[in-house]
Design an enzyme around this catalytic site. Structure first.
Site, PDB file in Angstrom:
ATOM      1  N   ASP A  10     -54.882  54.592-104.650  1.00 20.69           N
ATOM      2  CA  ASP A  10     -53.687  53.800-103.910  1.00 20.69           C
ATOM      3  C   ASP A  10     -52.378  54.192-104.908  1.00 20.69           C
ATOM      4  O   ASP A  10     -52.687  54.632-106.155  1.00 20.69           O
ATOM      5  CB  ASP A  10     -53.802  52.345-104.010  1.00 20.69           C
ATOM      6  CG  ASP A  10     -52.356  51.521-103.406  1.00 20.69           C
ATOM      7  OD1 ASP A  10     -52.033  51.969-102.610  1.00 20.69           O
ATOM      8  OD2 ASP A  10     -52.191  50.784-104.142  1.00 20.69           O
ATOM      9  N   ASP A  12     -48.664  52.636-104.854  1.00 24.37           N
ATOM     10  CA  ASP A  12     -47.746  51.474-105.403  1.00 24.37           C
ATOM     11  C   ASP A  12     -48.796  50.248-105.989  1.00 24.37           C
ATOM     12  O   ASP A  12     -49.834  49.918-105.458  1.00 24.37           O
ATOM     13  CB  ASP A  12     -46.706  50.675-104.305  1.00 24.37           C
ATOM     14  CG  ASP A  12     -45.993  51.766-103.659  1.00 24.37           C
ATOM     15  OD1 ASP A  12     -45.520  52.599-104.414  1.00 24.37           O
ATOM     16  OD2 ASP A  12     -45.708  51.902-102.377  1.00 24.37           O
ATOM     17  N   ASP A 172     -55.174  48.211-105.985  1.00 28.05           N
ATOM     18  CA  ASP A 172     -54.713  46.817-106.329  1.00 28.05           C
ATOM     19  C   ASP A 172     -54.778  45.538-105.564  1.00 28.05           C
ATOM     20  O   ASP A 172     -54.322  44.768-106.127  1.00 28.05           O
ATOM     21  CB  ASP A 172     -53.365  46.895-106.796  1.00 28.05           C
ATOM     22  CG  ASP A 172     -52.027  47.005-105.802  1.00 28.05           C
ATOM     23  OD1 ASP A 172     -52.623  47.626-104.757  1.00 28.05           O
ATOM     24  OD2 ASP A 172     -51.054  46.552-106.013  1.00 28.05           O
TER      25      ASP A 172
END
Length: 241
Positions: A10, A12, A172
């Site tokens: 991922d 961000d 995240d």
């Protein structure tokens, strides 16, 4: 000896702290429409599902929800504002360049699966000097589906020419875990990103506190059985999003 596992990231909240830039662009957009700014703490609760939802949520928490016909123009303006901001080398989380270099040197195929538009993600990685590490990039506008659907992750693996059996998704939040398990790959979560709630409550295979812990986490995942979609039903994961 097994081949190095494909590793899909991922963006961000995993590789970069994009909240300051996203907040700057969103608050400029809100100011243009006569809305108050969102705070940093509020902003982090809005991030994680792509720019359209970020814009919609930004307007919702600062007053009247945007009418459907205004969402497209507002999103286009937000993307223009965001794309016009210079990349900040300080946004890269500690240890990311060194760990990506270690993975590349060890022969791991590396890809990116983000809900950020592909062109913006690619340009940002290039400005930050990280683009050469990535053999494939799929953004939120690359396919009809976005995370938490498995198709974007599977598209990254297909572009890398890599099997799903040994692949690992590193992210995240719940979108990353859900996409990974739906695609039949393992998942590793970082604890410092934008997950709403406690990342330790999500059914990832490993949770790491520092990006430099990733090599050890990958080895721990390799030693365990492969994850299949039935291990963690996608419906229960979506309930956490």
């Amino acid at each position: 000896m097994s081949k190095p596992a494909p590793v899909i990231f991922d963006l961000d909240g995993t590789l970069i702290d994009s909240a300051p830039h996203l907040g700057h662009a969103l608050n400029r957009l809100l100011a243009e429409r006569g809305r108050p700014a969102v705070t940093g703490e509020m902003l982090r609760s809005l991030i994680g599902d792509g720019p359209r939802l970020l814009v919609e949520r930004g307007f919702a928490v600062t007053g009247r929800t945007l009418p459907v016909e205004e969402v497209g123009p507002a999103l286009a303006r937000f993307l223009d504002l965001y794309a016009g901001l210079p990349a900040d080398p300080g946004s890269v989380y500690p240890g990311v360049p060194q760990t990506l270099a270690w993975l590349a040197d060890a022969g791991h195929p590396i890809g990116l699966c983000t809900n950020k538009p592909q062109a913006i993600a690619r340009s940002l990685l290039a400005e930050l000097g990280l683009l050469p590490f990535f053999g494939a990039i799929v953004g939120g506008d690359s396919l009809p589906q976005r995370k938490p659907a498995p198709e974007p992750l599977l598209a990254v693996l297909a572009a890398l020419g890599a099997p799903t059996s040994a692949a690992v998704m590193v992210g995240d939040g719940p979108n990353d875990v859900a996409a990974a398990h739906a695609a039949g790959v393992a998942s590793i979560l970082v604890s410092y990103g934008y997950a709403r709630g406690n990342p330790a409550d999500l059914p990832a295979d490993r949770l790491i506190r520092h990006f430099t812990d990733l090599p050890d986490a990958l080895e721990a995942v390799r030693r365990n059985r492969p994850v299949t979609p039935s291990d963690f039903p996608i419906r229960s994961l979506l309930d956490l999003i």
